[in-house]
Design a protein around this motif. Structure first.
Motif, mmCIF file in Angstrom:
data_model
loop_
_atom_site.group_PDB
_atom_site.id
_atom_site.type_symbol
_atom_site.label_atom_id
_atom_site.label_comp_id
_atom_site.label_asym_id
_atom_site.label_seq_id
_atom_site.Cartn_x
_atom_site.Cartn_y
_atom_site.Cartn_z
ATOM 1 N N SER A 33 0.813 -1.174 -0.106
ATOM 2 C CA SER A 33 -0.013 0.030 -0.065
ATOM 3 C C SER A 33 0.867 1.506 -0.095
ATOM 4 O O SER A 33 0.614 2.343 -0.645
ATOM 5 C CB SER A 33 -1.003 -0.274 1.149
ATOM 6 N N THR A 39 4.928 1.147 -10.269
ATOM 7 C CA THR A 39 4.729 2.304 -10.849
ATOM 8 C C THR A 39 6.259 2.702 -11.501
ATOM 9 O O THR A 39 6.291 3.534 -12.590
ATOM 10 C CB THR A 39 4.030 3.233 -10.041
ATOM 11 N N TRP A 80 -16.387 -0.506 -10.765
ATOM 12 C CA TRP A 80 -14.976 -0.675 -10.407
ATOM 13 C C TRP A 80 -14.189 -1.286 -11.377
ATOM 14 O O TRP A 80 -12.845 -0.999 -11.741
ATOM 15 C CB TRP A 80 -14.721 -1.040 -9.051
ATOM 16 N N MET A 84 -10.974 -0.138 -13.851
ATOM 17 C CA MET A 84 -9.842 -0.876 -13.652
ATOM 18 C C MET A 84 -8.981 -1.368 -15.010
ATOM 19 O O MET A 84 -7.871 -1.542 -15.436
ATOM 20 C CB MET A 84 -9.763 -2.184 -12.870
ATOM 21 N N TRP A 128 -1.847 9.352 -11.280
ATOM 22 C CA TRP A 128 -2.348 8.120 -10.942
ATOM 23 C C TRP A 128 -2.948 7.849 -9.589
ATOM 24 O O TRP A 128 -3.723 6.913 -9.441
ATOM 25 C CB TRP A 128 -0.986 7.179 -10.949
ATOM 26 N N SER A 129 -2.676 8.756 -8.818
ATOM 27 C CA SER A 129 -3.468 8.651 -7.523
ATOM 28 C C SER A 129 -4.922 9.195 -7.612
ATOM 29 O O SER A 129 -5.823 8.662 -7.126
ATOM 30 C CB SER A 129 -2.616 9.727 -6.637
ATOM 31 N N ASN A 132 -6.656 6.071 -8.695
ATOM 32 C CA ASN A 132 -6.959 5.150 -7.828
ATOM 33 C C ASN A 132 -8.052 5.612 -6.914
ATOM 34 O O ASN A 132 -8.808 4.916 -6.470
ATOM 35 C CB ASN A 132 -5.598 5.205 -6.754
ATOM 36 N N TYR A 157 -1.873 6.614 -1.414
ATOM 37 C CA TYR A 157 -1.726 6.193 -3.007
ATOM 38 C C TYR A 157 -0.555 7.455 -3.344
ATOM 39 O O TYR A 157 0.341 6.962 -4.436
ATOM 40 C CB TYR A 157 -2.997 6.748 -3.669
ATOM 41 N N ASN A 161 3.007 5.670 -4.944
ATOM 42 C CA ASN A 161 3.343 5.702 -6.256
ATOM 43 C C ASN A 161 4.673 6.539 -6.371
ATOM 44 O O ASN A 161 5.521 6.131 -7.200
ATOM 45 C CB ASN A 161 2.381 6.399 -7.129
#
Length: 550
Positions: A33, A39, A80, A84, A128-129, A132, A157, A161
């Motif tokens: 996490s 990444t 979701w 994805m 990218w955060s 997410n 996140y 990353n």
């Protein structure tokens, strides 16, 4: 033919997609996490892979994402799962392309621009955060699931990353830059990196220090002690950055981030998140600081280029002057031969017309004249140096004959690879010794004089050291005044300043020491002659043995 080429192109794209998918799937298994390692892998591939293979990367990422989406369809819902399926690598491509094209993030020639790399890293980590968070906002959760704290999730996140990118991307760029500079294969580049000082210091000092901190963090009985141990892991980053620039920060940051993750007691641990923020900040600062140090070193190197060019120009001019002296010496030798032939013809005619005349005194004077011409020619272009080398020229050449004629004791001791010096360097050393000998004999009554000559090689550079020990005498008759010695040794007689200037052409240094009974002058020079200095084009080369530099 075109069909075969088309199949070859498709196979290359398929291989790129497959390799990327395998790497992505493997690194996803070692990501947590707070530390999203894949990444960093994703951005590294985007930075180095040519644009024509980017569609293959998108297809390669869709495969693992589709597997995760279908596996969690019942648990998290179809919304979701649909989100994805959007490959994050596709969203990052415009940002990476802009940084590569407009910011010259990774130039074909020159160092990596770490400031642009970090800007790209921050933007992509935030992008990218947000992806997410968007997926998290539509996830289907059980009725008894606690409410989601989106602030904490956003921090997790982003740090995950960002730290994942900092762990891999600087290392990859460091290896790429080393390969680009040396134009070597990846295997040779990695082998050179492992043998370098950075790798040795990392293994000898950084890893043991981090291992100790990891042990303290794992064995700590309180959260505070573990957090202190985790935050102290930024120290190796600073130490390596100060010693090796951003390359050291890249290695130290990667190892420190791994050590922090190893000490994490559980997923989504808040204290570990704080330590990761601290390490990420330290790594970013040291990458920027180290990049600035590298730029300053590069600017300093460019600033030294004019001085190096001026030094090379001075050496080439000196080589041309030596070539002119060789021509002059050759002309004097030709004149001496002509004079000798003329003398013999005159003596023959004199015997025919005046046989009763005693010609011994006249022959003695003509012999002295020829000897003076030989000494002058030998001073301009030492014959012994040309034929037998520097050591023989110093032992038996013009210096030895001149000092012997003035009743000054003289010895020469040489050791090391003196004869391995280039001919221009041997000639330059001979000129320096002549200048020093002339200076000493003109300023003092020298009774004995010893020349010590030594040569060697260090770090690919050949060096030479000359030490001239003079013992002074109370006999004022040994003081050599005026020009006889200057003419015989072709010396300028301009003193120590001229000697220092001549030595400076070869990065030389002159030191003068006063001893109990005389004076000692030592010098050290480096033989870095370029090929152009050893091949000076002459107008005439009637006698190759005289004019050749080799």
């Amino acid at each position: 033919m075109s069909h075969g080429i088309r199949w070859s192109v498709w196979l290359r794209h398929g291989a790129v997609a497959l390799c990327y998918a395998l790497g992505y799937a493997l690194l996803r298994q070692v990501s947590w996490s707070h530390w999203v390692l894949f990444t960093g892998y994703r951005l590294s591939v985007l930075l180095l892979v040519p644009y024509r293979y980017w569609p293959a990367l998108v297809i390669g990422e869709i495969g693992p994402l589709a597997y995760v989406s279908l596996s969690c369809l019942e648990s998290f819902g179809w919304v979701w799962s649909s989100l994805m399926l959007v490959p994050p690598i596709a969203l990052a491509m415009p940002v990476v392309k802009a940084c590569r094209d407009r910011l010259s993030m990774i130039p074909a020639r020159g160092p990596v621009r770490m400031g642009a790399v970090l800007i790209c890293t921050l933007v992509i980590s935030g992008l990218w955060s947000l992806m997410n968070l968007a997926a998290l906002s539509v996830v289907k959760t059980p009725s008894n699931y606690p409410p989601i704290d989106y602030g904490v999730a956003a921090a997790q996140y982003f740090i995950g990353n960002y730290l994942g990118i900092l762990t891999l991307v600087p290392l990859v760029l460091m290896v790429w830059e080393g390969r680009a500079k040396r134009a070597a294969s990846w295997r040779v580049t990695i082998e050179n990196a492992l043998r370098g000082r950075l790798a040795i210091e990392s293994v000898a000092f950084v890893l043991p220090a981090l291992a100790l901190l990891v042990w303290i963090g794992l064995e700590a009985s309180s959260v505070g002690s573990r957090q202190v141990a985790q935050m102290l892991m930024f120290l190796p980053v600073i130490w390596l950055a100060l010693r090796h620039g951003w390359h050291g920060a890249a290695v130290g940051g990667a190892v420190a981030s791994i050590a922090v993750v190893v000490t994490m007691p559980e997923l989504r641990d808040t204290s570990t998140l704080q330590a990761e923020v601290f390490v990420a900040f330290a790594t970013t600062s040291m990458l920027l600081f180290g990049s600035r140090i590298a730029q300053l070193h590069q600017q300093k190197g460019h600033g030294g280029e004019p001085a190096e060019k001026s030094l090379d120009l001075a050496r080439r001019i000196q080589a041309q002057c030596e070539a002119q002296l060789r021509q002059t010496s050759l002309g004097i030798e030709l004149i001496s031969e002509t004079v000798h032939a003329t003398e013999e013809m005159m003596f023959e005619r004199l015997r025919q017309f005046r046989p009763q005349v005693d010609s011994r005194e006249l022959r003695r004077r003509t012999t002295v004249t020829r000897e003076q011409l030989f000494q002058l020619a030998d001073g301009l272009n030492p014959v012994t140096l040309r034929e037998q080398g520097l050591a023989a020229a110093l032992r038996h050449g013009g210096i030895a004959r001149a000092l012997n004629s003035h009743r000054i004791g003289y010895w020469c001791r040489a050791r090391g690879g003196v004869d391995q010096l280039s001919h221009p360097m041997q000639l330059a050393l001979h000129r320096l010794v002549c200048e020093v000998v002339t200076h000493l004999c003109a300023a003092h009554s020298v009774g004995d004089l010893t020349v010590h000559l030594r040569s060697g090689q260090h770090a690919g550079r050949r060096w030479a050291v000359v030490r001239i020990d003079a013992l002074f005498s109370a006999d004022s008759g040994l003081l050599v005044r005026g020009g006889p010695l200057l003419h015989r040794l072709a010396a300028t007689g301009l003193g120590m300043d001229a000697i220092r200037d001549r030595a400076a052409l070869y990065e030389g240094t002159i030191k003068v020491h006063t001893t109990a009974h005389g004076e000692c002058i030592s010098m050290m020079v480096y033989d870095d002659e370029a090929d152009s200095l050893e091949q000076v084009v002459l107008v005439e080369r009637t006698t190759p043995e005289i004019f050749s530099f080799s």
